[in-house]
Write a protein that holds these residues in place. Structure first.
Motif, PDB file in Angstrom:
ATOM      1  N   LYS A  55       0.800  -1.315   0.024  1.00 54.32           N
ATOM      2  CA  LYS A  55       0.218  -0.124  -0.069  1.00 54.32           C
ATOM      3  C   LYS A  55       0.740   1.240  -0.095  1.00 54.32           C
ATOM      4  O   LYS A  55       0.600   2.245  -0.471  1.00 54.32           O
ATOM      5  CB  LYS A  55      -0.832  -0.160   1.174  1.00 54.32           C
ATOM      6  N   VAL A  56       1.893   1.258   0.771  1.00 52.56           N
ATOM      7  CA  VAL A  56       2.857   2.412   0.825  1.00 52.56           C
ATOM      8  C   VAL A  56       3.743   2.639  -0.478  1.00 52.56           C
ATOM      9  O   VAL A  56       3.622   3.645  -1.059  1.00 52.56           O
ATOM     10  CB  VAL A  56       3.953   2.165   2.022  1.00 52.56           C
ATOM     11  N   THR A  67       5.144  13.261   0.993  1.00 52.57           N
ATOM     12  CA  THR A  67       5.787  13.030   2.107  1.00 52.57           C
ATOM     13  C   THR A  67       5.173  12.073   3.108  1.00 52.57           C
ATOM     14  O   THR A  67       4.366  11.687   2.681  1.00 52.57           O
ATOM     15  CB  THR A  67       5.936  14.440   3.034  1.00 52.57           C
ATOM     16  N   GLN A  68       6.031  11.613   4.035  1.00 48.47           N
ATOM     17  CA  GLN A  68       5.473  10.825   5.228  1.00 48.47           C
ATOM     18  C   GLN A  68       4.106  11.382   5.866  1.00 48.47           C
ATOM     19  O   GLN A  68       3.083  10.555   5.860  1.00 48.47           O
ATOM     20  CB  GLN A  68       6.325  10.531   6.088  1.00 48.47           C
ATOM     21  N   GLN A  73      -1.661  11.507   6.294  1.00 40.05           N
ATOM     22  CA  GLN A  73      -3.005  12.077   6.060  1.00 40.05           C
ATOM     23  C   GLN A  73      -3.837  11.164   5.382  1.00 40.05           C
ATOM     24  O   GLN A  73      -5.098  11.123   5.491  1.00 40.05           O
ATOM     25  CB  GLN A  73      -2.819  13.466   5.496  1.00 40.05           C
ATOM     26  N   HIS A  74      -3.315  10.537   4.233  1.00 38.73           N
ATOM     27  CA  HIS A  74      -4.032   9.850   3.312  1.00 38.73           C
ATOM     28  C   HIS A  74      -4.532   8.652   3.968  1.00 38.73           C
ATOM     29  O   HIS A  74      -5.833   8.323   3.398  1.00 38.73           O
ATOM     30  CB  HIS A  74      -3.343   9.547   1.946  1.00 38.73           C
ATOM     31  N   SER A  75      -3.840   8.018   4.585  1.00 38.72           N
ATOM     32  CA  SER A  75      -4.121   6.719   5.115  1.00 38.72           C
ATOM     33  C   SER A  75      -4.667   6.703   6.286  1.00 38.72           C
ATOM     34  O   SER A  75      -5.398   5.615   6.766  1.00 38.72           O
ATOM     35  CB  SER A  75      -2.994   5.805   5.103  1.00 38.72           C
ATOM     36  N   LEU A  82       3.886   4.154  10.352  1.00 38.80           N
ATOM     37  CA  LEU A  82       4.532   4.617   8.919  1.00 38.80           C
ATOM     38  C   LEU A  82       5.754   4.763   9.090  1.00 38.80           C
ATOM     39  O   LEU A  82       6.503   4.414   7.782  1.00 38.80           O
ATOM     40  CB  LEU A  82       3.561   5.783   8.336  1.00 38.80           C
ATOM     41  N   ALA A  83       6.376   5.475   9.646  1.00 38.85           N
ATOM     42  CA  ALA A  83       7.674   5.819   9.767  1.00 38.85           C
ATOM     43  C   ALA A  83       8.645   4.581   9.612  1.00 38.85           C
ATOM     44  O   ALA A  83       9.757   4.261   9.165  1.00 38.85           O
ATOM     45  CB  ALA A  83       8.175   6.533  11.005  1.00 38.85           C
TER      46      ALA A  83
END
Length: 158
Positions: A55-56, A67-68, A73-75, A82-83
């Motif tokens: 997905k990433v 950006t991360q 924000q999207h996910s 996420l990091a």
């Protein structure tokens, strides 16, 4: 004359599923099969990729230079999770980062050539599975199925 006892049925531990429960169980089973088959082909290759990692990669494939924070924000996913995912993908040479010109604290992320190649394999695998999933369906049946699933989605969103 022999006496026969009627067979007892255990109704405490065997709740019958209702049709509405069957719908969501079937959707869950279909998605589980799709993910399992999609990633089975990749397990034996050079990249053991998880669903979230795919997905990433897909996000940064569609939005190179994001950006991360954009991904978070999207996910709606946890930034720490996420990091870790992004770090793992960078360590494996699938993502690259460049400092943002406007804010050096942020990094713009993009797929590396290896990441692009893996993303293409994932896309081809998805296309093959999608075709297999609806094999034998007429275009009208596919449209009807989509309409019903979209209604289920709307019902759950409200």
């Amino acid at each position: 004359m022999s006496f026969m006892m009627p067979k007892q049925i255990d109704i405490v531990n065997h709740k019958a599923a209702t049709l509405d429960e069957d719908v969501l169980e079937c959707i869950h089973a279909v998605m589980h099969l799709q993910r399992s088959q999609k990633f089975r082909a990749l397990r034996d290759g050079p990249h053991d990729i998880t669903h979230m990692e795919s997905k990433v990669l897909g996000f940064f494939n569609r939005r190179p230079g994001a950006t991360q924070s954009d991904l978070a924000q999207h996910s709606g996913r946890d930034k720490a999770q996420l990091a870790r995912l992004i770090k793992g993908l960078r360590d494996r040479g699938l993502l690259t980062a460049v400092a943002d010109e406007a804010d050096r604290r942020n990094h713009c992320l993009s797929l590396t050539p290896e990441g692009m190649a893996l993303q293409r394999v994932l896309e081809l695998q998805s296309e093959r599975l999608s075709a297999n999933a609806v094999a034998g369906f007429s275009p009208n049946e596919i449209q009807a199925l989509l309409a019903l699933l979209r209604r289920v989605q709307r019902n759950l969103e409200t």
